[in-house]
Scaffold this motif. Structure first.
Motif, short mmCIF file in Angstrom:
data_model
loop_
_atom_site.label_atom_id
_atom_site.label_comp_id
_atom_site.label_asym_id
_atom_site.label_seq_id
_atom_site.Cartn_x
_atom_site.Cartn_y
_atom_site.Cartn_z
N CYS A 222 44.39 48.79 47.05
CA CYS A 222 44.11 48.22 45.73
C CYS A 222 44.36 46.72 45.71
N ASN A 223 43.35 45.95 45.23
CA ASN A 223 43.53 44.51 45.03
C ASN A 223 43.55 44.14 43.55
N PHE A 224 43.60 45.18 42.67
CA PHE A 224 43.74 45.00 41.22
C PHE A 224 42.60 44.20 40.60
N GLU A 225 41.44 44.21 41.24
CA GLU A 225 40.31 43.45 40.71
C GLU A 225 39.56 44.22 39.62
N THR A 226 39.76 45.53 39.52
CA THR A 226 39.08 46.31 38.48
C THR A 226 40.07 46.67 37.38
#
Length: 1588
Positions: free
Chosen positions: A1422-1426
């Motif tokens: 997860c890169n927390f972009e969504t």
């Protein structure tokens, strides 16, 4: 320049030499044999020396007319002598012209006998560049040529001509440019185009004609698009600009083609054509066309496949000169059966030498193919080629005996800092190539790929392009394999070769090529020491015959493996034959063939080239030199009166260029031999030929016949040995190959006041202002994508970059910057490396100024380079920081030992060309950086201002927590009871704040402050007195723990109640959505009574003035003035005051609106403290504090003889002196000439306000004077003070004098100033000590014209007050010399955007923090972009929540400025906000989605950011069966201002039980404790290392 006049030129040809002699003129001293029309025209042509643009002669003078005189349609004519040209004796008139300004009308050329016939015309603004035209003269008797300039409708327009001459023979098939044809003219050689050849934009329906088109009859079904800036032109013969464009078409040599005319178009302007819509029958098609890109200002050619309403990204691109020949592009289009169209786009660069042409477009079924071996082949013929665009990759196969495989891709490689960003064939991410992926591999691993088996009849040359970019690059080898035998590599390169595609060649010897077994090529990539060693391969081709010796070239067919660099220099080397276009310079034949048909390379030094412009020719990469030695030999021509310099360098990535050969000056009309030894025995290298333009156009330099030998040799001629003074230490240039906007004037010789850097003649390694060519030993890094550029004046694109340097604040000073226009792409990097410094044993401080202005700003990073490693940046900043210079200070605490190191500045390109980044005034000083870079004694020097504020009305950082009654007051707010200034005047610049005291019966205290207040969206960004972040003011801080209705009162010292009325004046700032109330009281006998003035609510983002008449104080009773601030409904309600004064007499005007009464109300002073040119900062001086700006001027509605802002037509009784040369002008907005005069008035700072100025354009001459005289004033019995604001900006400023006129005599000036004072309004004050009696007098302002039109002088806001001036803002030397600078610098090393306040449990969460329970991405990454943050959820049993954020957090001094994934302000991360209402110990937990417990160990990886003086703790847990247990990882305290990686082995999860990962953050002791995480992943296998 302004005005368009029409010049007519008539020439009589009595013979070749006679005609030429009659018309040849460079306009240096006179008009030669050209004469001015004495009868019919309205005004005259004039001679002028070079000011903004340099004429083609380069000698300084040219003929011009401007529009500052005459009316619309007036004309000026130049007339030639009578000429006669016999039948069959064709003559061509050549001259250069410039048409610049929004009001330019027309330039015409006529043939005149008994009547005039128009033979050439141009209309409108053509930009700042000089352009050449050629006109066929008639074969006639007794005619004249008339050159006519016609004036336009306004004053902004100049038409210029230079260097008229006659050449023998016809010009070409058509006059140039074709747009210059008069409407009635026909196109010779064409039966289809009888008017202008620029085609109109088509609106016809698309026909069924094929896409394939030769353009010989028409444009087939191609149409001009409407969403571009100009059109393609259908043309025959050579284009209008010499040295650019094709000589003939590609189809048959006598037909038509399309081209984009570069003349008159600025950088990034586009021309597009679109094909008909194609509904493909075949899934794959081959688009092909021929293109011609020749010239030294070539921009970019793009091809698009358009299947949506937008054109998208190009699928193919080429930038820069591509040689003198037509070249073929082939693009395999695989769009299935989806309809699409083809768009071909030309993007202009700056300069006329940038014509781009296309011809013979075709679209065929199937993938693009390459030629096969014919039964009869000839040397040099390409017989097979592979561009890897098809997935079958031309039958290449992976070797089964290697370690791993090559990868086929159309994207960037997966690792940052290695691999190409696009392929070589198309130059876009649509193109494919092969590469070796170095991630997760070991050093020495090999990947091999093999061609099919080939059977050839003779030796062959294999050519290919390779890319080897990365700090730990390995080795690339090419072999020819026969059977199972490979032998030694035919080609090998090792180590970092820089971020570019490089051509390589390998000869397959006859014995191998003709083997009965056949042969195949093998390409091998050997990995380096880390993942930064990706190797790429593209465009393999086989040519009949052995390769030439690497680097050898005669230039007879092309540039061989040499190329013009796309970056770093200002222009290109050009291939030519015969003589160069300019007489008396350059060779007349080549060296190889010694004929006019032989080819050579040369630099064209005519306009728009400037003195010092450089052109680089770069070789292919060569391996290190062996013990046998290596020598380069070549022939050169340096003929002309103004020849500059030819240098030869060895270039190694990451190192300064090493000069090995150098020659300058005129060597005569011949070819000469040169040679130099190559001594690089350690690294791969390239050879660079550098041509530097001399002082004018007679400076062409040529080279030919380059040969490399394996031998040791000396330098020849011996005089070519470089000396220390000749050897530059860096590559400094203009990346975009455009003409710099700055003039050629020298840099100032005086050291600027207050600067902390060395002078231009004495810079050191630890101090640099970039004023010298060696830029203090800084060097370009050759392992990056492109170079930094040394620049003065503005950069090439409007809307980005500075207009002047920081050191001097002028267009003469230099700075370094990255140019982000094409061919730059997002993510391209440029690094500038300091010379080697000695690592200090104690901390030191790096200081520099940066300029990051533009809507697409990328990133500026600063590194410490030690032992070849950069590590993480010690400072970085991304995004638009506003239109001003800002200062940064970085403490080098990481350099802990006495190890040599270097400072590296890295600029990374943003999303478009509006992202230029500049730096200036670098210094390194002993000791850690101080928190306040302005000592009290140094105030108000702008170059030493605080580092965390921008001078702007929108603030970007947070300040320390304000004081309140229950906690200690912040530093500086405890005020004394006495003042160094008088009790009736206070600017709050001293600690005792003039005796003002806090009222202890209120709720809280006022705060003395400089810079911006604590929260975004309220309060000022600077004080009113100086308009800078160094000046102080008083304010109330309304954030927590303040509540609505809380009050703070500030009480003046005791004043004596006047017997007559008096006036209280002050400035206030009430900006914020929750503004409360500001009251003013009179305190007498302990009672305040009702307020005498009050105001509530948001008054806007600016300082405003209030004036209150003290009519209620009727007796001589002591009293005090009280300022009361009352808190509004939230923290967005800060109230500030500044510049209090009490003067005798009722207020002369009341600038406050009725809504604010009881006593008066206010009118906004619209000179807001911003980055525009409307506020001033005084330069350092020993004088006392300047008087506050604007406090002595009256309103526009009530001016008097002793106060005037020139807003009314009567200008307050000022009159023009009729004994002078010309008059002052009342003006609003900008003056008529660019580069001089103000853009707005001083009173309001807008284009609606008026001021007075002198216009110095023609017909003005140097020394002309204009005087403006005030009405009659009564001479005071005591001294008085004259105050006014002036604007003296321009390279040719004259003089401003001020006199006292009494009894008809002026005497000597009481004040005067000369020269350029910078681009801003400045204030001066003059004490009238000479007016000693009560005799009537007048004030006289005298403006004297300087050396040219760039010398407009303006004045505004005149006032005369009783009493000697309290201070003088001019140093003693400035009585004549005043030096004040504009407030245009933002000063901040911190982040530029503030966010909403954090969520807490008792209030709704901010947008975006409520996360869902599902994710479109995998649970283990997860890169927390969504928005769903991959299924992570908030724990509702904790105190507060994590927040999803992008950009910086809300508090200065803590949290990241960008995410980790992209390193930009657009990427997201998760963080905890620790500001109020958070308390120490509050916790927030973030829980992953449910994961399956592995049967083998796994590794959790994440990045964290724990920066701040009050950092708490970050913990990681495994949650199983509802229990967290003990943390598996934790960290506390400040970890520094950067993202850090952690890896945690999940050895505790030993069975296949579902579990979750929990991130818990615990608040520390204060608000400076934000904790952030990003880029979470879970991978199989125990972690290879632990970063805990």
């Amino acid at each position: 320049m302004t005005g368009a006049s029409v010049v007519r030129l008539l020439a009589l040809a009595v013979g070749c030499s006679a005609v030429s002699a009659q018309l040849d003129c460079i306009f240096e001293t006179d008009f030669c044999q050209w004469t001015k029309d004495q009868g019919l025209d309205k005004f005259d042509w004039m001679l002028i020396d070079q000011i903004v643009v340099t004429g083609p002669s380069g000698k300084g003078h040219y003929a011009y007319v401007d529009s500052s005189v005459g009316g619309y349609g007036d004309n000026a004519q130049l007339i030639s002598p009578k000429l006669t040209i016999a039948k069959g004796q064709s003559k061509c008139l050549v001259f250069h012209y410039n048409m610049y300004g929004e009001h330019v009308n027309a330039l015409n050329v006529y043939e005149k006998t008994n009547e005039k016939k128009l033979i050439w015309t141009r209309h409108g603004n053509m930009g700042t560049n000089w352009m050449e035209t050629r006109i066929n003269l008639p074969e006639a008797t007794d005619f004249q040529v008339v050159i006519e300039a016609v004036r336009g409708q306004g004053e902004k327009g100049v038409i210029s001509i230079d260097d008229t001459k006659i050449i023998n023979g016809p010009c070409s098939l058509q006059v140039t440019p074709t747009k210059a044809k008069p409407p009635s003219a026909t196109t010779p050689g064409s039966s289809t185009l009888t008017t202008s050849t620029t085609l109109r934009r088509s609106t016809v329906q698309q026909s069924s004609k094929p896409v394939t088109c030769s353009f010989d009859n028409d444009m087939c079904t191609w149409i001009q698009m409407k969403n571009d800036d100009f059109d393609w032109t259908r043309y025959q013969g050579s284009t209008s600009s010499m040295g650019s464009g094709p000589q003939r078409d590609h189809t048959a040599g006598n037909g038509f083609y399309l081209y984009a005319e570069a003349s008159g178009h600025t950088s990034n302007k586009t021309a597009r054509i679109q094909s008909k819509t194609i509904t493909p029958r075949m899934v794959t098609k081959c688009l092909s066309f021929w293109y011609h890109m020749h010239g030294d200002h070539i921009g970019t050619l793009n091809a698009y496949i358009k299947s949506t309403p937008t054109i998208g990204s190009p699928v193919w691109t080429k930038t820069g000169a591509q040689g003198l020949n037509w070249n073929q592009a082939q693009i395999t289009v695989s769009r299935g059966h989806t309809p699409y169209s083809v768009v071909i786009e030309a993007v202009a660069a700056n300069g006329y030498g940038g014509d781009i042409a296309i011809d013979d477009v075709g679209l065929a079924d199937g993938a693009c193919t390459v030629p096969t071996v014919h039964s009869a082949v000839h040397p040099g013929q390409v017989v097979r080629k592979c561009d890897f665009e098809d997935k079958a990759i031309c039958g290449y196969t992976q070797d089964k005996t290697d370690t791993f495989d090559w990868t086929w891709t159309a994207h960037t490689t997966t690792s940052y800092g290695t691999g190409p960003s696009n392929d070589h064939t198309y130059g876009t991410t649509s193109g494919h190539y092969l590469f070796t992926e170095a991630s997760s591999r070991r050093q020495g691993d090999k990947a091999r790929i093999l061609t099919p088996v080939y059977y050839d009849r003779q030796a062959m040359c294999a050519q290919f392009y390779y890319h080897m970019y990365g700090a730990t690059m390995g080795t690339f080898n090419a072999y020819a394999e026969v059977g199972n035998s490979t032998g030694r590599p035919l080609f090998s390169r090792q180590g970092n070769q820089g971020n570019k595609w490089i051509v390589g060649q390998a000869t397959i010897p006859t014995s191998t090529a003709t083997s009965a077994l056949g042969y195949r090529m093998m390409f091998e990539g050997v990995l380096g020491a880390s993942f930064r060693s990706d190797i790429a391969l593209d465009d393999v081709s086989f040519t009949v015959g052995a390769c030439s010796i690497p680097g050898d070239c005669t230039f007879e067919s092309d540039l061989c493996t040499w190329e013009n660099t796309a970056m770093g220099d200002q222009f290109d080397w050009t291939e030519d034959d015969g003589g160069t276009p300019s007489s008396f310079t350059g060779p007349s034949v080549d060296h190889t063939l010694v004929t006019p048909e032989g080819k050579y390379l040369y630099i064209e030094t005519s306009a728009p080239r400037l003195t010092g412009d450089k052109a680089w020719l770069v070789s292919e990469s060569f391996p290190p030199v062996t013990s046998s030695g290596r020598c380069i030999k070549f022939w050169y021509s340096m003929y002309g009166d103004s020849v500059g310099t030819l240098n030869v360098y060895i270039r190694v990535p990451g190192r300064a260029d090493d000069m090995i050969w150098h020659q300058s000056g005129n060597h005569g009309d011949a070819w000469f031999s040169g040679q130099a030894p190559i001594t690089e025995k350690t690294n791969s290298y390239t050879i660079v030929f550098e041509g530097i333009r001399g002082s004018s156009y007679t400076g062409d330099i040529a080279i030919d016949d380059i040969i490399f030998t394996t031998s040791n040799c000396g330098i020849f001629p011996s005089a070519a040995r470089p000396t220390v003074t000749q050897e530059p230490t860096t590559r400094i240039t203009n990346v975009t190959k455009t003409t710099p906007k700055s003039t050629q004037s020298a840099a100032p010789t005086l050291k600027p006041s207050g600067t902390t850097v060395g002078s231009s003649s004495n810079t050191t390694a630890d101090k640099c202002n970039f004023e010298t060519n060696d830029i203090c030993g800084f060097t370009q890094d050759h392992s990056d994508t492109f170079d930094w550029t040394r620049m003065r004046g503005s950069t090439s694109s409007s809307g980005t970059g500075p207009a002047s340097d920081h050191t001097y604040g002028t267009m003469s000073g230099y700075y370094m910057y990255i140019e982000t226009s094409a061919p730059r792409r997002a993510g391209d990097d440029a690094r500038l490396i300091s010379s080697v410094l000695s690592g200090p044993t104690t901390p030191s401080c790096v200081t520099f100024w940066y300029y990051m202005y533009g809507s697409s700003e990328g990133t500026l990073n600063v590194y410490v380079l030690r032992n070849g490693a950069r590590g993480s940046p010690i400072w970085h900043l991304s995004g638009n920081q506003g239109n001003s210079w800002m200062m940064a200070m970085v403490s080098l605490t990481t350099v802990s030992s006495n190890t040599p190191y270097q400072i590296v500045f890295e600029g990374i390109v943003g999303s478009s060309y509006l992202g230029d980044i500049a730096i200036d005034d670098f210094s390194l000083t002993a000791g850690a950086c101080s928190t306040s870079p302005i000592p009290n004694s140094a105030r108000p020097t702008l170059t030493q201002e605080p580092i965390t504020r921008k001078i702007s009305t929108t603030r970007t950082t947070l300040k320390s927590t304000p004081s309140n009654k229950s906690t200690p007051k912040p530093a500086g707010t405890t005020v004394g009871s006495s003042s160094n200034t008088t009790a009736d005047k206070c600017n709050f610049e001293t600690n005792d704040i003039c005796g003002f005291t806090q009222d202890h019966s209120d709720t809280f205290d006022w705060t003395r402050k400089r810079g911006s207040t604590s929260f975004y969206g309220t309060g000022p960004a600077s004080d009113h007195t100086y308009g800078t972040m160094s000046g102080y003011y008083m304010y109330i801080e309304t954030s927590s723990p303040k509540r609505a209705g809380d009050d703070a009162r500030l009480i003046s010292s005791v004043l004596s109640g006047p017997t007559t009325p008096s006036c209280v004046t002050f400035w206030y700032y009430m900006y914020g959505s929750s503004e409360g109330t500001l009251n003013v009281y009179v305190l007498r006998n302990g009672a305040r009574g009702s307020p005498i003035w009050h105001l509530s609510g948001n008054q806007g983002n600016s300082w405003m003035m209030a004036m209150v008449s003290l009519t209620t104080v009727s007796s001589n009773t002591p009293y005090q003035i009280v300022f009361e601030g009352i808190v509004g409904s939230s923290y967005l309600g800060d109230i500030a005051i500044d510049d209090f004064s009490l003067t005798a007499g009722a207020c002369s005007t009341s600038p406050i609106p009725n809504s604010a009464r009881p006593t008066v109300t206010q009118e906004p002073i619209t000179r807001k403290i911003s980055t525009t040119r409307t506020t001033l900062k005084s330069t350092p001086s020993n004088k006392s504090t300047p008087k506050p700006a604007g406090t002595t001027v009256g309103s526009s509605s009530n001016t008097t003889a002793d106060k005037c802002n020139f807003e009314t037509n009567d200008i307050c009784g000022f009159t023009q002196d009729h004994s002078d040369t010309f008059d002052w002008t009342r003006m609003r907005g900008s003056t008529s000439s660019s580069g001089t005069g103000p853009a707005s008035d001083h009173t309001y700072g807008t284009m609606s306000g008026y001021y007075m100025y002198i216009e110095t354009s023609a017909p003005r001459r140097a020394g002309d004077d204009a005087r403006l005289i005030s009405s009659v004033l009564s001479g005071p019995t005591t001294p008085s003070c004259v105050t006014f604001w002036y604007y003296m900006y321009g390279s040719s400023e004259g003089t401003l004098n001020v006199y006292v006129l009494r009894n008809g005599a002026r005497g000597s000036p009481i004040w005067h100033l000369s020269g350029n004072q910078g681009n801003s309004w400045m204030m001066t004050m003059v004490s009238l000590t000479t007016v000693s009696s009560n005799t009537p007098y007048q004030i006289v302002f005298e403006g004297i014209v300087g050396s040219s039109y760039l010398g407009d002088i303006a004045i505004d806001d005149f006032s005369l007050t009783a009493g000697a001036c309290s201070t003088s803002p001019i140093p003693n030397s400035a009585r004549p010399t005043l030096t004040q600078e504009p407030i245009t610098r933002k000063i901040s090393t911190t982040r530029t955007t503030l966010k909403s306040t954090p969520s807490n449990k008792s209030t709704p969460k901010p947008a975006g923090t409520t996360v869902g329970s599902s994710s479109n991405t995998t649970a283990d990454k997860c890169n927390f972009e969504t928005n769903d943050i991959c299924g992570f959820t908030q724990d509702h049993s904790d105190t507060f929540d994590w927040t999803r954020m992008r950009g910086s957090t809300s508090s200065s001094g803590t949290g990241p400025a960008s995410d980790h994934t992209y390193g930009t302000m657009s990427g997201y991360y998760m963080y905890i906000e620790t500001s109020a209402p958070r308390r120490a110990g509050d916790d927030a937990r973030l829980i992953s989605s449910v994961l399956s417990g592995p049967t083998t160990p796994s590794c959790v990886t994440f990045w964290y950011y724990m920066y701040g003086s009050s950092e708490g703790t970050l913990k990681v847990y495994v949650l199983r069966n509802g229990a967290r247990g003990s943390s598996i990882w934790h960290l506390s305290g400040n970890q520094g201002n950067s993202w850090m990686m952690a890896m945690v082995s999940l050895t505790t999860v030993s069975s296949n039980t579902p579990y979750q990962i929990v991130f818990e953050a615990i608040v520390g002791s204060g608000y400076l404790g934000d904790v952030a995480i990003d880029d979470f992943s879970l991978t199989a296998g125990a972690c290879s290392t632990s970063h805990v």
